[in-house]
Motif scaffolding. Structure first.
Motif, mmCIF file in Angstrom:
data_model
loop_
_atom_site.group_PDB
_atom_site.id
_atom_site.type_symbol
_atom_site.label_atom_id
_atom_site.label_comp_id
_atom_site.label_asym_id
_atom_site.label_seq_id
_atom_site.Cartn_x
_atom_site.Cartn_y
_atom_site.Cartn_z
ATOM 1 N N ASN A 177 31.910 -0.537 -112.198
ATOM 2 C CA ASN A 177 30.829 0.421 -111.954
ATOM 3 C C ASN A 177 29.541 0.010 -112.647
ATOM 4 O OD1 ASN A 177 29.848 2.836 -110.810
ATOM 5 N ND2 ASN A 177 30.082 3.908 -112.758
ATOM 6 N N MET B 128 27.760 2.635 -106.648
ATOM 7 C CA MET B 128 28.091 3.420 -107.826
ATOM 8 C C MET B 128 29.259 4.363 -107.567
ATOM 9 S SD MET B 128 25.595 2.905 -110.142
ATOM 10 C CE MET B 128 25.032 4.437 -110.910
ATOM 11 N N ARG C 258 30.083 9.791 -112.125
ATOM 12 C CA ARG C 258 30.702 10.199 -113.390
ATOM 13 C C ARG C 258 31.814 11.216 -113.125
ATOM 14 N NH1 ARG C 258 31.347 9.138 -118.954
ATOM 15 N NH2 ARG C 258 31.999 11.096 -119.871
ATOM 16 N N ALA D 225 24.120 4.471 -114.219
ATOM 17 C CA ALA D 225 25.438 5.030 -114.540
ATOM 18 C C ALA D 225 25.550 5.381 -116.022
ATOM 19 C CB ALA D 225 26.538 4.035 -114.161
#
Lengths: 381, 381
Positions: free
Chosen positions: A185, A193, A196, A224
Motif C-alpha cells: 500500500n 490505494m 485505512r 496513506a
C-alpha cells in the motif's frame, strides 16, 4: 493488548518447524533444479536489454532519478574511509531514529538492506504448504516466488474493480489458514490505494494465527496513513519500509521490518551478515531531513499528474495511482507496446499476466516523461 | 590424527534437530526473547560493551583499520549520487572482474554483500538432519548456528594438534553422508593454515554427494593457494570470498561465492534483494589495484610478527597464524583476561569453548598493537 489464544500458541509450536516441512525444503534443494526465482536482480535482468543506449529513458524499475538527498550523500561521504570496520552502531542508530519517528520501541525495528530480503524471509518464516501466502493480483511478484521456492501455497485475489484496492474481504475469505496476507500500500504495480478502513478491517478479521505483511515501500509517495500504529499496538502485523523509492537510495540499500520482536525473531535467522554502513547512515540522515517526504512527494506527484493528464486527454485509461508508477491500458499486448517504446529508447516496466494489455510505467524526471510522451504520441498517434 | 571420541559422536547426535529443540526455539520466539542466534551483528553485540570509550583499541572483530584503498573510496564517491538506481550492471561488472582474475566463467561468480550470507545460505541449502555440517573446532561459528536453525546436524572435528590445520582425514571420517564440509583457510579464529595437499585430498576423498565449502575470507592475508581452480575444474566446491578483511571494506559490504552454477543456484533463493552499489564498485576497483594484496599483506604481517615476537619473548604461546588475528594462550580463563584488557580500554575478541584459556586477538595498527602490548605487560607482568 493482544493475548495469544491457546490455538495460536499451539500453532506457534507446530510452526516451530515440522520435520515434514523441512523434508520438502531439503528435497527441493537436493533436486538441484534451477528455480524460476524472482529476486530484484532477476527481475532487473528480465527487463534489461543488452546494449541499452546511454541516452535511454529508464522508467522500468520504479527508481527515483533524484537519488539520495544531499544530507544522505554527505553522511555517506563521511563514512567511506571508516568502512574497514563493521560499525554496527550505525545500524542501531538508524533503527533508533526510525523507531522514534514511528512511535515504536527500538527493538520493534529490524534494519535490512532494503525491503526485498525481509519480504522474502517473512514468506519463508510464516508460510507453508498448509498456510499459504495470500496476495493481490496484480501485485509484486517477489514474495510469491519465495513461497513457491519453499513449496508454500499461494492464493491470488484480484484487486477490486475500479479502485484497484486490495479486496480485503475476498483475501480473508480466500483461505481458512493463511500464513501471511500480503498488502502492498500503495500497491505495486498499480500504485492504487487500499483504505485505512479496509486495512483496519483486515487486522481485525484475518484468520487467527495469520500475519499481515504490510509492504509500505511506496507509502511516502502517497497520502496513506502508515500501519506502524498496528505494530505499536502489538498486532500480528509486519510493516516493511524501504529507502529505495521516495528516498532515492535503491542502489545504496536500506530498509526495515517493523513488528513485534517475536515476529522479527522468526524472520532474522533466514539470513546473516552486516548491513551496508553507507545505506544505514544515508537512511538515518534522510529521516532527519524535515519536509523531505512532502517535497519529493510533490515533485514526483506533479510529474505523475502531468503525464496522466496527457494520457487522459489522449483517451487512455490507467489504474488510480498515488505512487511513482502507473499501470496503463495500451489496448494491445503490453509486451508489444514495450517493444515499440524500446525502439524509441524508452524502457518501461513489466507486464502482468492478469492484465496482459497493461504496462507498468515508472515516473522519471519531467524531461524523461516528456520523452515518454513524445514516443507515446509517435506510436499511438 | 584426531579421531572423534564417543562423547563427541553423541554430542553430534544430540545436536541434530529434535522437535524438542525446535519447541524451545518457538517458545523463545513467542516469549519475544532475543534468540541466541549468531550472525555478525549478534556476534558484534556480544562483544560490544556499552559506552566503549572513544580512545578504545578495537581489535575484536578481525577488522582492517586501513579501510578501503583510495581507488575503492574514489569509486564509491563517484556513484553515491547515482544511488537512486539499482545499477545491477555494477554487480555484474564486479563479478566479471573477479571471474577473470580467478580463471572461472562469469556465471561461476555470485556476488554477495560479504560472505556471511552465502555461508549461511549454503548451510541452509546443503545440510539437513541426515546430511550434517562438518566443521573444525575451534572454527567460525556462524555456519553452525545456521545449521542449528534448520535442525541440521553439526559435527565438530578438532584442529590438528601442533599445526592447527584442519584434520581433513578426521573430517572425512566423521560422517558417512555430510552435506557440507567447511574449511576456512586460513582458519578463523586461529589464522592457521591447511595445506594445499590436504585440501586436494579432501576434494578427492570427501563422501559422494557432499560439497566442500572453502571459506577464503582471510586468504589474501596468507600464502595459501586459492581453491578457485577446483571450481574451474567443476568440482563440488564452493569458494567464499569477502572484501571485509584485507580489502578493508567490512562496513561497505562486498563478497562472492564462486562455484558451479548449479551449486550457486541452490544458495541464491534463500534470500533476495539488490546488492549495495557502493560495495560493488569498491570491490571492483580494489581488484584492479596492482600490488594491493601484497602490500597490505606485508603491512599487516609485519605488525603481526612484531606482536607475536613480543609475546614469544614473554614466553606466551599462540596458534600458528597467517592472518589478521591470532589465538593466544593466556593461561587463565579467556574471558577473565579479556575483562582485564577491557579495563585498559583494549577490546579483544571472543573465547572459544574448545580452548577456554585462549583469546582471539585481531591485528590492529602498529599504534594499536603497541597499546595492546603495554596493557599485556601491565596485566601479565
Amino acid at each position: 493488548m493482544n493475548q495469544l489464544t491457546p490455538e495460536q500458541r499451539m500453532e506457534i509450536t507446530k510452526r516451530g518447524f515440522s520435520r515434514r516441512s523441512f523434508g520438502r525444503f531439503a528435497a527441493l534443494a537436493t533436486a538441484g533444479a534451477t528455480l524460476p526465482f524472482y529476486n530484484e536482480a532477476a527481475l532487473a535482468q528480465l527487463s534489461m536489454v543488452a546494449n541499452m543506449p546511454a541516452d535511454a529513458v529508464k522508467i522500468n524499475a520504479n527508481e527515483n532519478p533524484l537519488g539520495p538527498c544531499p544530507e544522505a550523500a554527505e553522511a555517506i561521504y563521511g563514512v567511506i574511509k571508516k568502512g574497514g570496520r563493521y560499525m554496527y552502531e550505525e545500524t542501531f542508530s538508524f533503527a533508533k531514529t526510525l523507531a522514534d519517528q514511528e512511535g515504536v520501541k527500538p527493538n520493534y525495528v529490524q534494519p535490512w538492506a532494503g525491503s526485498s530480503a525481509p519480504l522474502h524471509q517473512a514468506v519463508m518464516a510464516f508460510t507453508s504448504k498448509d498456510r499459504p501466502f495470500v496476495i493481490a493480483d496484480p501485485g509484486y511478484e517477489a514474495g510469491e516466488r519465495a513461497a513457491k521456492f519453499i513449496g508454500a501455497g499461494v492464493v491470488r485475489v484480484p484487486l477490486m474493480k475500479d479502485t484497484c484496492a486490495h479486496d480485503v474481504k475476498a483475501m480473508v475469505a480466500a483461505h481458512p489458514t493463511p500464513g501471511l496476507i500480503y498488502v502492498c500500500n500503495p500497491n505495486n504495480p498499480t500504485g492504487s490505494m487500499t483504505s485505512r478502513a479496509d486495512i483496519e478491517w483486515l487486522v481485525k478479521n484475518k484468520p487467527a494465527g495469520s500475519v499481515l505483511l504490510l509492504d509500505e515501500a511506496y507509502i511516502h509517495l502517497s497520502s496513506a496513513q502508515p500501519g506502524t500504529d498496528f505494530v505499536a499496538a502489538d498486532k500480528d502485523v509486519i510493516v516493511l519500509r524501504t529507502f529505495s523509492k521516495l528516498y532515492g537510495m535503491a542502489g545504496l540499500r536500506a530498509g526495515a521490518a517493523i513488528a513485534r520482536p517475536d515476529l522479527l525473531a522468526k524472520i532474522q535467522p533466514y539470513t546473516a551478515g552486516a548491513l551496508p554502513l553507507t545505506g544505514m547512515v544515508g537512511a538515518n540522515a534522510s529521516l532527519k531531513v524535515k519536509n523531505l517526504v512532502a517535497e519529493r512527494r510533490k515533485i514526483i506527484g506533479d510529474v505523475r499528474s502531468d503525464t496522466l493528464e496527457f494520457l487522459s486527454k489522449k483517451g487512455y485509461k490507467f489504474a488510480p495511482t498515488e505512487s511513482n508508477k502507473f499501470m496503463l491500458d495500451v489496448r494491445m499486448p503490453g509486451n508489444q507496446f514495450a517493444a515499440k517504446m524500446r525502439d524509441e529508447k524508452i524502457y518501461i516496466g513489466r507486464v502482468w499476466q492478469a492484465w496482459p494489455n497493461h504496462v507498468r510505467v515508472s515516473i522519471g524526471t519531467a524531461e524523461e516523461m516528456a520523452k515518454f510522451k513524445a514516443a507515446f504520441t509517435k506510436i499511438m498517434g
